[in-house]
Design a protein around this motif. Structure first.
Motif, PDB file in Angstrom:
ATOM      1  N   VAL A 195      19.037  28.927 -52.163  1.00  0.00           N
ATOM      2  CA  VAL A 195      20.351  29.332 -53.077  1.00  0.00           C
ATOM      3  C   VAL A 195      20.558  28.549 -54.166  1.00  0.00           C
ATOM      4  N   GLY A 196      19.775  27.546 -54.266  1.00  0.00           N
ATOM      5  CA  GLY A 196      19.950  26.546 -55.520  1.00  0.00           C
ATOM      6  C   GLY A 196      21.046  25.619 -55.329  1.00  0.00           C
ATOM      7  N   ALA A 197      21.491  25.452 -54.429  1.00  0.00           N
ATOM      8  CA  ALA A 197      22.680  24.391 -53.969  1.00  0.00           C
ATOM      9  C   ALA A 197      21.890  22.886 -54.013  1.00  0.00           C
ATOM     10  N   LEU A 198      20.858  22.877 -53.395  1.00  0.00           N
ATOM     11  CA  LEU A 198      19.875  21.685 -53.507  1.00  0.00           C
ATOM     12  C   LEU A 198      18.532  21.957 -53.971  1.00  0.00           C
ATOM     13  N   GLN A 199      17.988  20.765 -54.268  1.00  0.00           N
ATOM     14  CA  GLN A 199      16.442  20.984 -54.805  1.00  0.00           C
ATOM     15  C   GLN A 199      15.688  19.662 -54.193  1.00  0.00           C
ATOM     16  N   ALA A 200      14.489  19.908 -53.729  1.00  0.00           N
ATOM     17  CA  ALA A 200      13.402  19.018 -52.963  1.00  0.00           C
ATOM     18  C   ALA A 200      12.765  18.633 -54.315  1.00  0.00           C
TER      19      ALA A 200
ATOM     20  N   LEU B 156      26.042  18.353 -45.252  1.00  0.00           N
ATOM     21  CA  LEU B 156      24.813  17.991 -45.760  1.00  0.00           C
ATOM     22  C   LEU B 156      25.175  18.085 -47.255  1.00  0.00           C
ATOM     23  N   ILE B 157      25.790  18.948 -48.099  1.00  0.00           N
ATOM     24  CA  ILE B 157      25.723  18.707 -49.743  1.00  0.00           C
ATOM     25  C   ILE B 157      26.858  17.527 -49.720  1.00  0.00           C
ATOM     26  N   GLU B 158      27.761  17.549 -48.873  1.00  0.00           N
ATOM     27  CA  GLU B 158      28.566  15.942 -49.210  1.00  0.00           C
ATOM     28  C   GLU B 158      27.680  14.884 -49.160  1.00  0.00           C
TER      29      GLU B 158
ATOM     30  N   LEU C  85      19.861  25.980 -48.143  1.00  0.00           N
ATOM     31  CA  LEU C  85      20.544  25.474 -49.504  1.00  0.00           C
ATOM     32  C   LEU C  85      19.708  25.336 -50.571  1.00  0.00           C
ATOM     33  N   LYS C  86      18.335  24.931 -50.428  1.00  0.00           N
ATOM     34  CA  LYS C  86      17.029  24.833 -51.485  1.00  0.00           C
ATOM     35  C   LYS C  86      17.027  26.403 -51.886  1.00  0.00           C
TER      36      LYS C  86
END
Length: 267
Positions: free
Chosen positions: A52-57, A15-17, A49-50
């Motif tokens: 832990v700060g890896a992604l942001q909505a 998902l990060i990729e 992921l949101k």
């Protein structure tokens, strides 16, 4: 051993990729479609992921990289820019006459990946695109990097590789290829005598890290280069590879920055 936890981690990285590959925020539905996951599973993973700060909505329900990954990504991008500058300058110095192509390559999942390169008046057929993937068994840098694999890794490659004949000189018999690789391990350079492109010959030498492990291949190819010409270039190419290795080792992440280029820009 593959566990449910490992599978979830692998899905989260996927998902990060996907988010990294987009030029702007991306919707949950689009992410789920590209990851081939259900909407509930994608929603759960994005939530983690949101958290832990890896992604942001964003306000409209789409997702982008979180601040933590943005900082990491920016730092790696700076390193990549510095590495490419070092590599391409050294490759340019190798182009003493027209009709020569210089490349820095790595092996990824059995395929040769072109990481950087420079050309001097070469024909279109020799202009391998940066970031493209090629079969390893029929090129000088590919064979050199295959020679750096363990016996088990090499056998696994031979069991899966499509050893098809590309030119009259392509080595497509496993036994012959193993003999060629054994020779490469002894002399520490590899030749391609029109095995990938008719009329084009190539030579490659290794770039090694501090532990003397081969991590990349430096190569020169040309239409006007005979086997004797290539052999005469070996000392110069080795000297350039040694200098390039030393320069890359001095970077904050050393030669592992080459893996950053591969993972972020080629995959």
């Amino acid at each position: 051993m593959v566990t449910q936890s490992n599978k979830s981690i692998a899905k989260a990285f996927r998902l990060i990729e996907i988010v990294c590959s987009e030029s702007g925020p991306i919707s949950l539905r689009h992410i789920a479609s590209k990851a081939n996951l259900s909407l509930p599973t994608t929603h759960r993973l994005l939530g983690t992921l949101k958290a832990v700060g890896a992604l942001q909505a964003t306000g409209d329900g789409t997702f982008k990289l979180g601040e933590k990954l943005v900082g990491i990504h920016a730092s790696i991008s700076d390193n990549i820019h510095q590495v490419r500058k070092i590599v391409e300058l050294q490759l340019k110095d190798l182009l003493s006459k027209a009709g020569i192509s210089a490349r820095l390559s790595m092996l990824d999942d059995g395929e040769l990946v072109i990481m950087a390169g420079n050309d001097s008046g070469v024909h279109q057929k020799m202009r391998s695109t940066i970031g493209y993937r090629y079969e390893a068994y029929c090129t000088a840098p590919g064979k050199l990097l295959l020679a750096a694999l363990s016996i088990d890794q090499l056998n696994a490659y031979l069991n899966e590789a499509p050893l098809v004949r590309i030119t009259h000189n392509t080595i497509c018999e496993p036994r012959r290829l193993l003999d060629e690789i054994a020779h490469i391990r002894t002399v520490e350079y590899a030749l391609d005598d029109q095995e990938f492109i008719e009329g084009v010959r190539c030579i490659a030498v290794p770039l090694k890290d501090k532990s003397e492990r081969t991590v990349a291949a430096l190569s020169i190819a040309g239409e006007q280069l005979g086997l004797r010409d290539l052999s005469a270039l070996i000392p110069q190419l080795r000297q350039k590879a040694s200098l390039l290795s030393a320069q890359l080792r001095e970077l904050p992440r050393g030669m592992s920055t080459l893996l950053d280029i591969e993972n972020l820009e080629v995959a």
